[in-house]
Design an enzyme around this catalytic site. Structure first.
Site, short mmCIF file in Angstrom:
data_model
loop_
_atom_site.label_atom_id
_atom_site.label_comp_id
_atom_site.label_asym_id
_atom_site.label_seq_id
_atom_site.Cartn_x
_atom_site.Cartn_y
_atom_site.Cartn_z
N LYS A 136 0.84 -1.21 0.00
CA LYS A 136 0.00 0.00 0.00
C LYS A 136 0.87 1.24 0.00
O LYS A 136 2.04 1.22 0.42
CB LYS A 136 -0.93 0.04 1.22
CG LYS A 136 -0.26 0.05 2.60
CD LYS A 136 0.19 1.40 3.12
CE LYS A 136 0.91 1.29 4.46
NZ LYS A 136 1.70 2.46 4.83
N VAL A 141 11.08 -4.32 2.60
CA VAL A 141 10.99 -4.70 4.02
C VAL A 141 11.18 -3.45 4.89
O VAL A 141 12.09 -2.65 4.63
CB VAL A 141 12.07 -5.76 4.35
CG1 VAL A 141 12.03 -6.13 5.82
CG2 VAL A 141 11.89 -7.00 3.48
N ALA A 142 10.31 -3.31 5.92
CA ALA A 142 10.36 -2.14 6.83
C ALA A 142 10.40 -0.85 6.03
O ALA A 142 11.15 0.08 6.33
CB ALA A 142 11.55 -2.23 7.79
N ALA A 158 1.02 -7.19 5.03
CA ALA A 158 0.55 -8.00 3.89
C ALA A 158 0.76 -9.48 4.20
O ALA A 158 -0.13 -10.31 3.96
CB ALA A 158 1.31 -7.61 2.62
N ASP A 169 -2.39 -1.82 10.11
CA ASP A 169 -2.50 -1.82 8.64
C ASP A 169 -2.97 -3.17 8.07
O ASP A 169 -3.20 -3.28 6.87
CB ASP A 169 -1.13 -1.51 8.00
CG ASP A 169 -0.72 -0.06 8.16
OD1 ASP A 169 -1.57 0.76 8.56
OD2 ASP A 169 0.45 0.24 7.88
O1 C5P Z 1 -0.38 -1.42 14.71
P1 C5P Z 1 1.05 -1.68 14.45
O2 C5P Z 1 1.58 -2.83 15.28
O3 C5P Z 1 1.41 -1.84 13.01
O4 C5P Z 1 1.83 -0.39 14.93
C1 C5P Z 1 3.22 -0.35 15.10
C2 C5P Z 1 3.59 0.85 15.93
O5 C5P Z 1 3.34 2.05 15.20
C3 C5P Z 1 2.78 1.00 17.21
O6 C5P Z 1 3.36 0.28 18.25
C4 C5P Z 1 2.86 2.50 17.44
O7 C5P Z 1 4.12 2.84 18.00
C5 C5P Z 1 2.83 3.07 16.04
N1 C5P Z 1 1.47 3.44 15.61
C6 C5P Z 1 0.86 4.54 16.16
N2 C5P Z 1 -0.41 4.88 15.77
C7 C5P Z 1 -1.06 4.16 14.83
C8 C5P Z 1 -0.46 3.03 14.23
C9 C5P Z 1 0.82 2.68 14.64
O8 C5P Z 1 1.44 5.22 17.01
N3 C5P Z 1 -2.27 4.54 14.45
#
Ligand code: C5P
Length: 302
Positions: free
Chosen positions: A14, A100-101, A109, A141
């Site tokens: 995405k 990646v990252a 995904a 995501d």
């Molecule tokens: O949800 P996900 O595990 O992908 O998020 C990774 C990190 O990104 C979270 O631990 C947080 O630090 C940050 N994040 C955030 N606000 C969001 C999505 C992600 O602060 N809406």
């Protein structure tokens, strides 16, 4: 009855055409108005019965992918197996093409792909709404990786409303090394200190441009609130953005939390030209071209 030997699911990357970020919440996440567009760069996840849960990965950046239970594909198998009281003994193979990252939801995904693949392998037929809830447990995501297309994500990005989108052409410049999403959000908070952060809202002009399929209109409205934070952590990305716009991209932005940069272009010919110029500029490791919207996670074969 489960008679399948293996299942392969294809899942898109995405780009965020708008990423509006609010203030940090009590739970550490940030409320978002996140307009996702799935693009035609895909990972494939193949699941096969095995003696224990294992993960393998192949592709240009496979050495950067964790192969333990921290991999979102492994976590997806665990979550789905636990929900149904099943063993999670499967082999997950990831054919990795998404950076990646890189801010393109490659890990997400693989989580969505593994969830759908295991659901098919185990013959569960889990209702879509339940799959989406499990995706949201795996990461903000991941639900979008399952549905694909174009959607507005609110909450922490996991609450999706589909939106209309015409077809757009993109070039992505892949940087050396990744950026940690939590680190980029922390940098966003640091840069916002002492300032009031507005409640994130989807831009009506951007949604109209996305629906119109007009690249110039979309180029004028692209916005990523994490871009300043990503550039603060990785200042050299400014040169990549500049190289792409000098080569004729209509607009350039950091993809999600970066460090991949995204270039909106008018047509496939322009995509090739901009990609070649970016590669020649020495400001990125490699490039990919893609179109969006692309379909979400799809079972290819079983
Ligand atoms: O949800 P996900 O595990 O992908 O998020 C990774 C990190 O990104 C979270 O631990 C947080 O630090 C940050 N994040 C955030 N606000 C969001 C999505 C992600 O602060 N809406």
């Amino acid at each position: 009855m489960n008679t399948r030997k293996s299942v392969t699911v294809r899942v898109p990357a995405k780009v965020n055409v708008q990423l509006a970020v609010g203030a940090a919440r009590a739970d550490g996440f940030h409320d978002l108005a996140n307009v996702f567009l799935a693009v035609s760069l895909y990972d494939e996840v193949t699941v096969t019965p095995a003696e224990t849960l294992t993960v393998t990965c192949a592709g240009p950046d496979a050495d950067q992918v964790p192969l333990d239970r921290t991999n979102l594909a492994a976590r997806a198998a665990e979550v789905l197996a636990a929900r149904h009281g099943l063993s999670d003994a499967v082999h997950l193979h990831i054919a990795k093409n998404i950076p990646v990252a890189g801010g393109m939801a490659g890990g997400s995904a693989d989580g969505a792909g593994a969830l759908l693949a295991c659901d098919a392998l185990w013959g569960l037929g889990t209702p879509r709404a339940e799959l989406l809830k499990m995706c949201a447990e795996l990461g903000s995501d991941v639900p979008f990786s399952l549905v694909g297309g174009a959607a507005l994500g609110t909450g922490r990005g996991e609450l999706l409303t589909p939106v209309e989108a015409g077809t757009f052409h993109w070039v992505f410049a892949v940087a050396d090394g990744g950026l940690s999403t939590p680190a980029v959000f922390r940098e966003f908070d640091r840069l916002a200190e002492g300032r009031s952060v507005p409640v994130p809202q989807a831009s009506p002009a951007l949604l109209a441009a996305l629906a119109s399929g007009e690249a110039d209109a979309l180029a004028a409205t692209l916005a990523n609130d994490l871009q300043t934070a990503a550039l603060s952590l990785r200042p050299q990305l400014a040169a990549t953005l500049e190289a792409g716009t000098s080569a004729g991209a209509l607009a350039a932005l950091v993809s999600g939390s970066g460090p991949t940069t995204a270039f909106l272009v008018r047509d496939p010919e322009s995509a090739l030209k901009v990609a070649a110029a970016l590669e020649a500029s020495g400001t990125c490791r490699t490039t990919r071209t893609a179109t969006g919207p692309a379909p979400g996670a799809t079972v290819l074969s079983s």
